[in-house]
Design a protein around this motif. Structure first.
Motif: not given
Length: 120
Positions: A46-47, A63-67, A72-77, A87-88
């Protein structure tokens, strides 16, 4: 009459129970480690994806990082830009034992390399 009759069966059952408990604990630790690796991978990818769009601003980069994090099965906090560095922070679900769901956390930073000491 012999009072020790059946003591061996109880001993074998106790040893078996200890081995099963050790196996369950080992599986839980393994699942937690795999979850942590998934979180790191999602954060790193994501980073890197967000860093490509950092020049466009916070919304396109995050937005691109969150995609990629969600792919990859995660959730960006959280996501923030520090200059051209992104920084992600990511969480991924981990199920170390059936019925028990926890979260693995990871963070990653990506951006351009500084010019100090770098051959061009």
């Amino acid at each position: 009459m012999n009072n020790d009759r059946g003591a061996g069966s109880v001993f074998v059952l106790a040893v078996g129970l200890v081995l099963v408990a050790g196996g369950v604990a080992g599986a839980a630790v393994g699942a937690a480690r795999v979850g942590r690796h998934h979180a790191r991978t999602a954060a790193d990818l994501g980073a890197l994806a967000g860093a490509v769009r950092a020049i466009e601003g916070l919304q396109p980069a995050c937005g691109r990082a969150a995609d990629l994090v969600s792919a990859n099965g995660g959730r960006m906090v959280s996501c923030r830009l520090e200059g051209l560095e992104i920084v992600v922070e990511v969480v991924t679900p981990v199920t170390p034992l059936p019925g028990l769901t926890m979260q693995a956390k990871a963070a990653a930073r990506a951006g351009p390399v500084e010019g100090r000491g770098v051959a061009r």
